[in-house]
Design a protein around this motif. Structure first.
Motif, mmCIF file in Angstrom:
data_model
loop_
_atom_site.group_PDB
_atom_site.id
_atom_site.type_symbol
_atom_site.label_atom_id
_atom_site.label_comp_id
_atom_site.label_asym_id
_atom_site.label_seq_id
_atom_site.Cartn_x
_atom_site.Cartn_y
_atom_site.Cartn_z
ATOM 1 N N UNK A 45 5.078 7.158 4.273
ATOM 2 C CA UNK A 45 3.801 6.445 4.342
ATOM 3 C C UNK A 45 3.715 5.364 3.271
ATOM 4 N N UNK A 46 4.136 5.705 2.056
ATOM 5 C CA UNK A 46 4.132 4.712 0.974
ATOM 6 C C UNK A 46 5.051 3.545 1.332
ATOM 7 N N UNK A 47 6.249 3.859 1.796
ATOM 8 C CA UNK A 47 7.200 2.807 2.165
ATOM 9 C C UNK A 47 6.616 1.902 3.239
ATOM 10 N N UNK A 48 5.958 2.492 4.222
ATOM 11 C CA UNK A 48 5.322 1.698 5.292
ATOM 12 C C UNK A 48 4.241 0.791 4.726
ATOM 13 N N UNK A 49 3.368 1.367 3.889
ATOM 14 C CA UNK A 49 2.263 0.583 3.333
ATOM 15 C C UNK A 49 2.773 -0.593 2.510
ATOM 16 N N UNK A 50 3.753 -0.333 1.659
ATOM 17 C CA UNK A 50 4.293 -1.396 0.802
ATOM 18 C C UNK A 50 5.033 -2.435 1.645
ATOM 19 N N UNK A 54 3.032 -5.695 1.163
ATOM 20 C CA UNK A 54 3.648 -6.442 0.052
ATOM 21 C C UNK A 54 4.867 -7.187 0.578
ATOM 22 N N UNK A 55 5.969 -6.481 0.745
ATOM 23 C CA UNK A 55 7.205 -7.061 1.293
ATOM 24 C C UNK A 55 8.176 -5.923 1.563
ATOM 25 N N UNK A 56 8.984 -6.075 2.584
ATOM 26 C CA UNK A 56 9.932 -5.020 2.940
ATOM 27 C C UNK A 56 10.835 -4.619 1.782
ATOM 28 N N UNK A 57 11.403 -5.567 1.025
ATOM 29 C CA UNK A 57 12.284 -5.144 -0.077
ATOM 30 C C UNK A 57 11.551 -4.372 -1.176
ATOM 31 N N UNK A 94 -2.703 0.122 -4.282
ATOM 32 C CA UNK A 94 -2.320 -1.163 -4.862
ATOM 33 C C UNK A 94 -1.743 -2.082 -3.790
ATOM 34 N N UNK A 95 -0.952 -1.532 -2.888
ATOM 35 C CA UNK A 95 -0.380 -2.348 -1.810
ATOM 36 C C UNK A 95 -1.496 -2.949 -0.959
ATOM 37 N N UNK A 96 -2.521 -2.161 -0.654
ATOM 38 C CA UNK A 96 -3.642 -2.683 0.124
ATOM 39 C C UNK A 96 -4.384 -3.793 -0.612
ATOM 40 N N UNK A 97 -4.580 -3.603 -1.913
ATOM 41 C CA UNK A 97 -5.242 -4.649 -2.705
ATOM 42 C C UNK A 97 -4.345 -5.879 -2.786
ATOM 43 N N UNK A 98 -3.049 -5.671 -2.839
ATOM 44 C CA UNK A 98 -2.089 -6.771 -2.927
ATOM 45 C C UNK A 98 -2.200 -7.633 -1.672
ATOM 46 N N UNK A 99 -2.307 -6.996 -0.532
ATOM 47 C CA UNK A 99 -2.424 -7.730 0.735
ATOM 48 C C UNK A 99 -3.751 -8.479 0.789
ATOM 49 N N UNK A 100 -4.803 -7.860 0.260
ATOM 50 C CA UNK A 100 -6.136 -8.468 0.317
ATOM 51 C C UNK A 100 -6.267 -9.678 -0.598
#
Length: 104
Positions: A45-50, A54-57, A94-100
């Protein structure tokens, strides 16, 4: 290569879902880790969210950091499973905030 030879099919580097548990058990044994300590769904789930936000890498690096953070907290006496869950939640948030931040 002659015209009668056919090239070998490329080997797929994608692990079928049914083989994931087998791979994780083999890797855990190789690394001397109890496979029951691997919260597969949480890490995926974390890997999917990031990867999505954020970015695949960033996905494998982020899951590695989740593991490091959890290990450090467990070394300080926190329950390992709780530390992993908390670090995973923090990472996904953090990933969600990063996208926002690009939508402001």
């Amino acid at each position: 290569m002659t015209s009668s030879e056919t090239p070998a099919a490329p080997t797929s580097r994608t692990l079928p879902p049914e083989a994931l548990d087998e791979w994780l058990a083999a890797l855990a044994a190789e690394l001397g880790v109890d496979p029951s300590l691997v919260p597969t769904a949480t890490i995926l789930d974390v890997a999917r969210d990031v990867a999505h936000d954020v970015a695949r890498p960033a996905a494998p690096l982020s899951t590695y950091l989740v593991g490091l953070a959890a290990a450090q907290r467990a070394a300080d006496g926190e329950d390992l499973a709780a530390a992993v869950r908390d670090a995973a939640e923090q990472t996904s948030a953090l990933a969600g905030r990063w996208a926002d931040r690009g939508q402001e």
